[in-house]
Design a protein around this motif. Sequence first.
Motif, short mmCIF file in Angstrom:
data_model
loop_
_atom_site.label_atom_id
_atom_site.label_comp_id
_atom_site.label_asym_id
_atom_site.label_seq_id
_atom_site.Cartn_x
_atom_site.Cartn_y
_atom_site.Cartn_z
N ALA A 94 -7.42 -13.04 3.46
CA ALA A 94 -7.43 -13.09 1.99
C ALA A 94 -7.92 -11.76 1.41
CB ALA A 94 -8.32 -14.24 1.52
N MET A 95 -8.93 -11.15 2.06
CA MET A 95 -9.42 -9.85 1.59
C MET A 95 -8.37 -8.77 1.74
SD MET A 95 -13.33 -9.40 2.91
CE MET A 95 -13.36 -7.69 2.31
N LEU A 96 -7.61 -8.86 2.83
CA LEU A 96 -6.55 -7.86 3.04
C LEU A 96 -5.45 -8.05 2.00
CD1 LEU A 96 -6.32 -7.85 6.94
CD2 LEU A 96 -7.76 -6.47 5.43
N ASP A 97 -5.12 -9.30 1.71
CA ASP A 97 -4.14 -9.58 0.65
C ASP A 97 -4.59 -8.95 -0.66
OD1 ASP A 97 -2.62 -11.02 2.40
OD2 ASP A 97 -3.28 -12.99 1.69
N ALA A 98 -5.89 -9.10 -0.96
CA ALA A 98 -6.41 -8.57 -2.22
C ALA A 98 -6.33 -7.04 -2.25
CB ALA A 98 -7.85 -9.04 -2.43
N ALA A 99 -6.50 -6.41 -1.10
CA ALA A 99 -6.43 -4.94 -1.04
C ALA A 99 -5.00 -4.45 -1.26
CB ALA A 99 -6.97 -4.44 0.29
N GLY A 100 -4.03 -5.28 -0.89
CA GLY A 100 -2.63 -4.98 -1.15
C GLY A 100 -2.20 -3.64 -0.60
N SER A 101 -1.57 -2.83 -1.42
CA SER A 101 -1.10 -1.52 -0.96
C SER A 101 -1.94 -0.41 -1.56
CB SER A 101 0.38 -1.34 -1.34
OG SER A 101 0.53 -1.42 -2.75
N ASP A 102 -3.12 -0.75 -2.02
CA ASP A 102 -4.00 0.22 -2.68
C ASP A 102 -4.61 1.18 -1.66
OD1 ASP A 102 -5.34 1.47 -4.71
OD2 ASP A 102 -6.43 -0.32 -5.40
N TRP A 103 -5.26 2.22 -2.16
CA TRP A 103 -5.93 3.17 -1.29
C TRP A 103 -7.07 2.51 -0.52
CZ3 TRP A 103 -4.09 8.02 -0.74
CH2 TRP A 103 -3.25 8.54 -1.73
N LEU A 104 -7.29 3.00 0.70
CA LEU A 104 -8.46 2.64 1.50
C LEU A 104 -9.33 3.88 1.66
CD1 LEU A 104 -6.72 0.59 4.35
CD2 LEU A 104 -7.60 -0.24 2.14
N LEU A 105 -10.62 3.66 1.74
CA LEU A 105 -11.56 4.75 2.03
C LEU A 105 -11.89 4.68 3.52
CD1 LEU A 105 -13.41 7.02 0.90
CD2 LEU A 105 -15.18 5.26 0.59
N ALA A 106 -11.72 5.78 4.21
CA ALA A 106 -11.91 5.76 5.66
C ALA A 106 -12.70 6.99 6.08
CB ALA A 106 -10.57 5.72 6.38
N GLN A 107 -13.53 6.83 7.08
CA GLN A 107 -14.24 7.99 7.62
C GLN A 107 -14.48 7.83 9.10
OE1 GLN A 107 -17.92 8.23 5.37
NE2 GLN A 107 -19.02 7.14 6.98
N ALA A 108 -14.64 8.95 9.76
CA ALA A 108 -14.90 8.95 11.20
C ALA A 108 -15.75 10.16 11.54
CB ALA A 108 -13.60 8.99 12.00
N GLN A 109 -16.59 9.99 12.55
CA GLN A 109 -17.49 11.05 12.97
C GLN A 109 -17.68 10.99 14.47
OE1 GLN A 109 -21.20 11.21 10.86
NE2 GLN A 109 -21.72 13.13 11.88
N GLY A 110 -17.64 12.14 15.12
CA GLY A 110 -17.95 12.20 16.55
C GLY A 110 -19.44 12.04 16.76
N GLN A 111 -19.83 11.53 17.92
CA GLN A 111 -21.25 11.42 18.25
C GLN A 111 -21.62 12.33 19.41
OE1 GLN A 111 -22.89 7.24 16.91
NE2 GLN A 111 -21.37 6.90 18.50
N GLU A 112 -20.75 12.38 20.42
CA GLU A 112 -21.04 13.21 21.60
C GLU A 112 -19.73 13.74 22.17
OE1 GLU A 112 -24.15 13.84 22.48
OE2 GLU A 112 -23.83 14.93 24.34
#
Lengths: 274, 274
Positions: free
Chosen positions: A225-243
Motif C-alpha cells: 500500500a505504501m508503494l502504491d501511494a509512492a506511485g511514480s514519484d521521486w524517491l530519495l536514495a543514498q549509499a555510502q561505503g564503509q570499508e
Amino acid sequence: MHPFDEAIALSRDAEGVFHGRTTPEYWNMVGPFGGITAAVLLHAVLQHPARLGEPAAMTVNFAGPVPEGPFRLLVRPVRTNRSTQHWIIEQHVQDADGGTSIATTATVLTAARRQTWSASDFSAPLQGGPQADQPPMALPPGVPSWFRQYAFVPLEGEMPGAWDGREREGSLSRLWVRKAAERALDFCALAAFCDVFYPRVWLRRAHRVPAGTVSITVYFHASGAMLDAAGSDWLLAQAQGQEFRDTLFDQTGQVWDRHGNMLATTHQIAYFKE
Amino acid sequence: MHPFDEAIALSRDAEGVFHGRTTPEYWNMVGPFGGITAAVLLHAVLQHPARLGEPAAMTVNFAGPVPEGPFRLLVRPVRTNRSTQHWIIEQHVQDADGGTSIATTATVLTAARRQTWSASDFSAPLQGGPQADQPPMALPPGVPSWFRQYAFVPLEGEMPGAWDGREREGSLSRLWVRKAAERALDFCALAAFCDVFYPRVWLRRAHRVPAGTVSITVYFHASGAMLDAAGSDWLLAQAQGQEFRDTLFDQTGQVWDRHGNMLATTHQIAYFKE
C-alpha cells in the motif's frame, strides 16, 4: 509495455520452472544491470502460486555472468510458517559451450505483516538540499543503457567530473531518482532502485577501476500500500561505503519516498580491481 | 575443548553431508543462539574439500526452530570462478513428528583476495568512552546460556534497567566484547560476534517484546591473518536499528579489533511482536 515490465516478464512451465530473457534496455557493462536481475528473481517469487505475504528481505548473489538471451529460474519455497516464508532461487543460464550454469542465487523472505508499533531511527535527509522538481542530470554519451531507464537529480557525491585519481574522504552519494518513463512503484521496482548507485570506489578514488556488485541485500520496510501511494514519484536514495579492502568494498544505503518515509534499507559487497 | 569449538564441531559422511549437534552452552530462548548457527554453517563451508579462499560475505536465514540435538548440513558450491566461489547451505533438523525440515538457509561467498588499495569510510569510535580493560558487566541470573559465553563491557545503549515502556530516541548499542573463556578469533567466531546484540526494539521501547533475528548478513573485511593478530583480545562492536515497522525491524552494525581495524560489517532483520 513498459521496458521494466518487459525485463521482468516471466512464463512458468509445467514443471514450475520460470523462463525469462534479458532485454537491451537494462544492459550494463558485461551483463544485465544487477538491479534488474534482483527484480526478476523477486518477480518469480511474487508469481509463485505458493507465495505467502509480501517481500520482507532479499539477498541476491551475482555468481557469474548472465549472457544475453533466455534464462531459467528455479524457485523453491523451502519453509512456510504461519506468517513467514523462506525461498531459495537459482538463475540458470546457457554457457558459450552449450552447457548451463548457475549465474545468480538468492534467498527471499516473504511475510504477512500486521500493523504494530513503528518508529524510525534514520530520518530522511530531506532538509537543505535541492528538491526533486528540477531537470534531471544529463547523462553523458556512452553510458550503459540501464542508466537511461532512470532520471537522477544528484544531491551529493556526484560521479567525479575527472578521473584524476585525487582521492577524497567520503563515499556518500545522495540523489533523487525515478524511472525515466513513468511507472508505479512496486516491490520489484524497489529492489532495482536499491542498486542504482555507481561503485563507491570510483567516488572515493576518482579512479574508474573495474568494479561490480557481488552480493546485495534489501530489507523491505514498505507495504504494498505504501508503494502504491509512492506511485511514480521521486524517491530519495543514498549509499555510502564503509570499508574498502583487498578487492572488496561494502556499501550501506537507504531509500525513502518523496515525503521521507523509509521504504527500504540495502547493503551490498562489491569487488574492485586495483 | 573450548565450548565454541564443541558447538561448531562437524563430521562429514560418505555422501558429503555434514553432521553436527546443538550444545547447551549456546542455548538461547527457544533454540540455539543465532550467531552459533551462523558459525557452524560457515564452519561447514570452511571444512568443505572444494573450498576456495576465505569468507567474504554470508547471509543466514533463520527459517524455523532448531531443536536440541543433531542436525544435518547440505553444503553446495554452486559456482566457482577464478577467485570467488558461491555456496548454498541448508540446515535440516528433525521435527517432533519424526520428519525433517529446513530450519536454516544460507548463502556464502568465499574469495581469494589480493592486496589492493584500501581505505575506511567508517572510523572506529574509539575515543572518549571507557577502554576495554575493566571488569565486564555482571550478567543477571536467568539470562540464556549463550550470554555467559561472552564478556561484555557496555559503552552505550546498555539493556534498559527497567522495562517501564518509556521510549527513547536512539537504538545504538556499543560495547567491548570477547569470549568469556579465551579463544583465538577466526571467521566462525567473527560471524557469531556479529549477532551478540540484544534486540534493538527492546532498547528503543524499554519493553521486552518477543523478538528474534530472521536474516543476518555479514561482510568479512578481515583476512585470516588479521583475525590471527586480533587473537583473543577485546573487539569493539556496535549496532543500530534503522527502521521498526509492522512486526519487523532492521539493524546495521560494525565490528572492529581493539585497535580500530574494521573486521566486519553486519546487517540483520528481526521480527518483533506488538
